[in-house]
Design an enzyme around this catalytic site. Structure first.
Site, PDB file in Angstrom:
ATOM      1  N   ASP A   1       1.344   1.513 -15.315  1.00 31.99           N
ATOM      2  CA  ASP A   1       1.742   2.738 -14.618  1.00 31.99           C
ATOM      3  C   ASP A   1       2.748   2.489 -13.501  1.00 31.99           C
ATOM      4  OD1 ASP A   1       0.045   1.384 -12.943  1.00 31.99           O
ATOM      5  OD2 ASP A   1      -1.389   3.029 -12.693  1.00 31.99           O
TER       6      ASP A   1
ATOM      7  N   LYS B   1      -5.998  -1.262   1.926  1.00 29.93           N
ATOM      8  CA  LYS B   1      -5.758   0.076   2.474  1.00 29.93           C
ATOM      9  C   LYS B   1      -6.109   0.194   3.960  1.00 29.93           C
ATOM     10  CE  LYS B   1      -6.192   2.303  -2.004  1.00 29.93           C
ATOM     11  NZ  LYS B   1      -6.851   3.309  -2.852  1.00 29.93           N
TER      12      LYS B   1
ATOM     13  N   ASP C   1       4.994   3.922  -8.268  1.00 29.24           N
ATOM     14  CA  ASP C   1       3.691   4.086  -8.904  1.00 29.24           C
ATOM     15  C   ASP C   1       3.660   5.484  -9.513  1.00 29.24           C
ATOM     16  OD1 ASP C   1       1.058   4.589  -9.555  1.00 29.24           O
ATOM     17  OD2 ASP C   1       0.230   3.873  -7.654  1.00 29.24           O
TER      18      ASP C   1
END
Length: 361
Positions: A111, A162, A223
């Site tokens: 992806d 993150k 992405d």
């Protein structure tokens, strides 16, 4: 390097309704399944043998690509009975690899649209003697990604998932989703269970003293996990901003597949794609959008930064901006849909039922 693993097992839930009937790598970008662009770029870098790690809607891939000979590749398919994560998927296909223990194996996600210099990543891997080499890219806002700080030689120091506070953001380098593994390292990944390379394999390798090398390549990277990103990626392929040898035509403002029909006065721009058998009627204006095969755009419709599903229909004078219309859905005339609206497959919106702006009549 002659071998690669392509991870194409994800459900693509963020892309629904596009992925209700179609696995994410098979959704069309610039006229062909997105996976075609990745396979073509791997072939151009010298890869000959690719193993596809499939799971969701696994039965779709092989009927389309076969053994890969039409692309000059040897393709194999391995289907996970239960989702195994990125690391588990890599380990699950290991028996299909032919490389020796110290030879490099390319691994990439199904992806990511990227202009990565694959040859440079392999050279970096070989010249540094790394166990795993990672493609890193720099982003303006790294909070949604895993950070990968490196030393001044490019050696990876840590994996930070993150970060949310300014203190946690120690670098703007993120894991860009393409790797070169020493073949023997793949065999150390636990078999038969879900494993994340990002959260488990890579940190454990670091903890045991393995050499993980980062290579920053800040060429095009996107992405394609959301509808807006997918539409933009397709447009960038058509416009030539994202490199791919698989775009079925010359790069430019629009791409019309041979069996599509477009009225002479319809205006298409911004990297718009009109798929096989689709029809765009007179007076329609389409900017930066993807019209999938068999879809119908009726007279005077205005479509911007949107994706129209297979065999869907957009009614006369309807205005769509930043929307996704699922396969087979019908949007009646004189509707106005904006701001990330998703219409599910086979839904039917009656004429003049929805609008965002006031009625000035």
């Amino acid at each position: 390097m002659t071998e690669a693993i392509l991870l194409v097992g994800g459900k693509g839930t963020r892309l629904r309704p596009l992925t209700v009937h179609t696995p994410k790598p098979m959704v069309r970008a610039a006229g062909v399944p997105f996976l075609t662009h990745q396979l073509a770029r791997a072939k151009a870098a010298g890869v000959e043998h690719i193993v596809l790690a499939t799971s969701y809607l696994a039965e779709v891939f092989e009927p389309y690509f076969g053994d890969g000979s039409s692309l000059g590749l040897h393709l194999e398919y391995v289907t996970e009975e239960e989702p195994l994560g990125t690391g588990g998927a890599i380990r699950n296909v290991a028996s299909r690899l032919h490389s020796g223990p110290d030879e490099p194996v390319l691994v990439f996600n199904g992806d990511i649209l990227t202009g990565l210099d694959i040859d440079a990543l392999v050279r970096t891997h070989e010249t540094t003697g790394a166990d795993v080499s990672l493609h890193l890219t720099k982003v303006t806002d790294p909070r949604a990604y895993g950070l990968v700080p490196t030393d001044d030689t490019g050696r990876v120091l840590a994996f930070l998932e993150k970060p949310q506070t300014p203190e946690e953001i120690v670098t703007d380098q993120i894991n860009a989703g393409a790797y070169v593994f020493r073949r023997s390292v793949i065999d150390t990944i636990p078999a038969g269970r879900a494993v994340s390379v990002e959260r488990e394999t890579f940190p454990e390798l670091l903890a045991t003293g393995a050499h993980l090398q980062g290579m920053v390549d800040s060429t095009y990277w996107l992405d394609l996990g959301t509808p807006a990103a997918f539409v933009r990626g397709s447009a960038d392929l058509v416009l030539g901003r994202a490199p791919s040898p698989a775009v079925p035509g010359r790069c430019g403002d629009r791409l019309i597949l041979p069996s599509a029909t477009v009225a002479p006065d319809a205006k298409l721009s911004g990297g718009t794609v009109v798929g096989e058998g689709a029809f765009v009627a007179e007076g329609a204006r389409v900017f930066g959008s993807t019209i999938l095969p068999g879809a119908v755009i009726e007279p005077g419709a205005v479509i911007t930064d949107s994706l129209i599903g297979t065999r869907a229909r957009v009614g006369t004078r309807t205005v769509l901006t930043d929307t996704v219309i699922g396969d087979g859905a019908v949007i009646g005339p004189d509707n106005e849909l904006r701001s990330g609206v998703r219409v599910w497959c086979n839904a039917h919106i009656p004429p003049a039922s929805l609008r965002f702006s006031p009625d000035n009549t």
